[in-house]
Write an enzyme that holds these catalytic residues in place. Structure first.
Site, short mmCIF file in Angstrom:
data_model
loop_
_atom_site.label_atom_id
_atom_site.label_comp_id
_atom_site.label_asym_id
_atom_site.label_seq_id
_atom_site.Cartn_x
_atom_site.Cartn_y
_atom_site.Cartn_z
N TYR A 169 0.85 -1.19 0.00
CA TYR A 169 0.00 0.00 0.00
C TYR A 169 0.89 1.23 0.00
CZ TYR A 169 -4.40 2.46 0.45
OH TYR A 169 -5.47 3.27 0.18
N LYS A 204 -6.28 -1.76 -0.52
CA LYS A 204 -6.98 -1.55 0.75
C LYS A 204 -7.59 -2.86 1.23
CE LYS A 204 -7.77 2.15 3.34
NZ LYS A 204 -6.82 3.24 3.62
#
Length: 544
Positions: free
Chosen positions: A91, A164
């Protein structure tokens, strides 16, 4: 090889070299794999060695992405075993580089693509997943208008939703077979993309206004109709839309915006820890937010709400909040103020005699005048918290809470080592980047990272386990309290937030608190005698 059995090409089913000899015969895999039968541990060790062979983080990201598409269990085993190390790879910040090159590097897809040019195809798109109303717990959606710190990336922002979801699973055990990533392709105002012949999204400027609102409304209607029990997570929407969408739909659908609500809640947790040191309440605070976008104002919203819970009126709480953006201190005589800044705009008459620099009221002037107890930075203005600013904070209050949250390091408002030195060890500091412990004047400082991953995975799991019909302010507060409750701040130099290394345990604690709060507020649809056991039973483990 012209043909491979489906079990080897389906990432959620594939065990590769871990298929036993009996399984190979039963599934038609004889001759399709090397002779050795390995354990998941052996596979994970090899995969980690392969990962370590890459020098650049983007290379590691691409390797993990390929592994994700090949063998889901092995991918998540690697993430769980090395979570603190790999979170910045899968991420923020590495994913930003992957997004910039997504169309050129397109390798496949793990998402649903909905186009603003074909709103009538939303139902059909969800139908094509072949999933029933009880098959999905979580959907992460982005229109990619405001990706991390890099702006509008159109369909290239798809990996934001995918990434996510990966964090939800690795950090909180949300079942990856019960989640969906969605990209809302509204076009893009990124001229580089529009002029790139390889760009895969709608090749027109970003559509706004009534057609955009219709698109959002239809997405929510269809997603909720197809998957009535799913949490609908919004990510990286532009500031003009993020707050408006949540405020409009939060009572109608099970929606959550991590940029606003998750970021605000993890900052609340850091402040709660700080107040345990200062022995004050929220009613005693004066807040300055430097960088008044969606995230910064969302933090102000939650602290404002906490001030009211501590006994202040709405007006009294607003009087204790000062916002600063690129135009300086936000005042009510400024033109075209965003709706989310308007409630906190200071009366122009109040600051008429304040010193200005190029017509702006600066951060330093504001700190000197206000004597804030809390200073939050979400500006990406590197070095903005200068020695003068920090010293002014320390002169104004005994133990200032200073949170330079921008990331990466090249955008942080101040490094924590400097804040500690300039405040002579009096500042209580939390940052948005990982920082190693350091010593100053005989005290070892452990600086907490205000990483949303400490909060939103557990929050989402708590919503799923409780069957909550909405995400309430009370549930966000419960999540923040649960995060703050995991650290002991009585030791000098102690962190204000728990370490990322214990993320799965931390997420479970947050989930239990959220589920209990959902019951207390009457929004839970599931009853449990033992929420701790229920949460642990719900957490998916990467095992064959």
């Amino acid at each position: 090889m012209a043909y491979l059995p489906e079990v080897l090409t389906n990432a959620s089913m594939n065990k590769a070299t871990a298929f036993t000899q009996a399984e190979r015969h039963a599934l038609g895999l004889v001759g399709c794999l090397p002779a050795a039968v390995e354990t998941l541990d052996q596979q994970a060790k090899r995969a980690y060695r392969q990962l370590e062979s890459y020098d650049q983080n983007i290379q590691k990201y691409l390797y993990l992405d390929q592994l994700h598409n090949r063998n889901e269990v092995l991918y998540y085993r690697l993430l769980v075993d090395h979570l603190a190390e790999l979170l910045p790879i899968v991420y923020d910040p590495t994913i930003a580089e992957a997004i910039e090159n997504w169309s050129e590097d397109f390798r496949g897809t793990r998402a649903v693509y909905l186009s603003i040019d074909h709103i009538d195809q939303i139902d059909e798109s969800f139908d094509n997943l072949g999933l029933g109303p009880d098959d999905v717990d979580l959907i992460v959606v982005s229109d990619a208008e405001e990706i991390l710190g890099i702006g509008d990336w159109g369909v290239n922002g798809t990996d934001i939703s995918v990434g996510k979801l990966a964090v939800y699973t690795a950090a909180a055990g949300v079942d990856p077979r019960r989640v969906v990533a969605v990209n809302l392709d509204c076009g893009t105002d990124n001229e580089t993309l529009l002029n790139d012949p390889l760009y895969l999204g709608n090749r027109h400027s970003r559509i706004r206004g009534a057609q955009y609102d219709e698109f959002i409304a239809e997405y929510l209607r269809s997603a909720a109709a197809h998957f009535p029990h799913a949490l609908l997570h919004f990510e990286d929407f532009g500031p003009s839309n993020a707050r408006r969408i949540i405020n409009e739909y939060r009572d109608q659908y099970r929606v959550f915006n991590d940029d606003m609500q998750g970021t605000g809640a993890i900052v609340m947790a850091a402040v709660m820890s700080g107040l345990k040191v200062t022995h004050e309440t929220f009613a005693d605070q004066r807040l300055v937010v430097y960088g008044a976008g969606t995230a910064g104002t969302g933090m102000a919203d939650q602290i404002h709400a906490a001030m009211m819970r501590a006994g202040l009126s709405d007006a009294e709480a607003r009087e204790r909040v000062w916002l600063i953006d690129i135009n300086g201190l936000v005042t009510d005589d400024m033109k075209n103020l965003p709706d989310y800044q308007q409630p906190y705009a200071r009366p122009a008459a109040e600051v008429a005699d304040w010193k200005r620099d190029d017509g702006k009221i600066t951060l330093l002037e504001t700190v000197k005048r206000v004597k804030p107890t809390i200073l939050i930075g979400t500006s990406t203005d590197h070095g903005a918290f200068t020695q003068d600013v920090v010293e002014a904070m320390a002169q104004g209050v005994e133990r200032p809470i200073i949170l330079p949250l921008s990331n990466p390091t090249t955008r942080i408002e101040a490094m924590p080592q400097d804040v500690i030195a300039w405040s002579h060890g009096r500042a209580l500091v939390c940052v948005g980047i990982p920082v190693k412990s350091f010593e100053d004047n005989g005290v070892t400082y452990h600086i907490g990272q205000a990483n949303n991953a400490l909060l939103y995975p557990g929050l989402g799991l708590g919503v799923i386990v409780s069957g909550a019909t909405s995400v309430t302010d009370g549930m966000l507060l419960a999540a923040a309290n649960a995060a703050a409750g995991q650290v002991d701040v009585t030791t000098p130099g102690a962190s204000l937030l728990p370490p990322v290394e214990n993320l799965r345990a931390s997420s479970a604690t947050v989930a239990v608190a959220v589920a209990k709060q959902a019951v207390a507020e009457g929004v839970a649809t599931v009853a449990q005698d033992d929420w701790i056991e229920a949460v642990h039973q719900a957490m998916w483990e990467p095992e064959y």
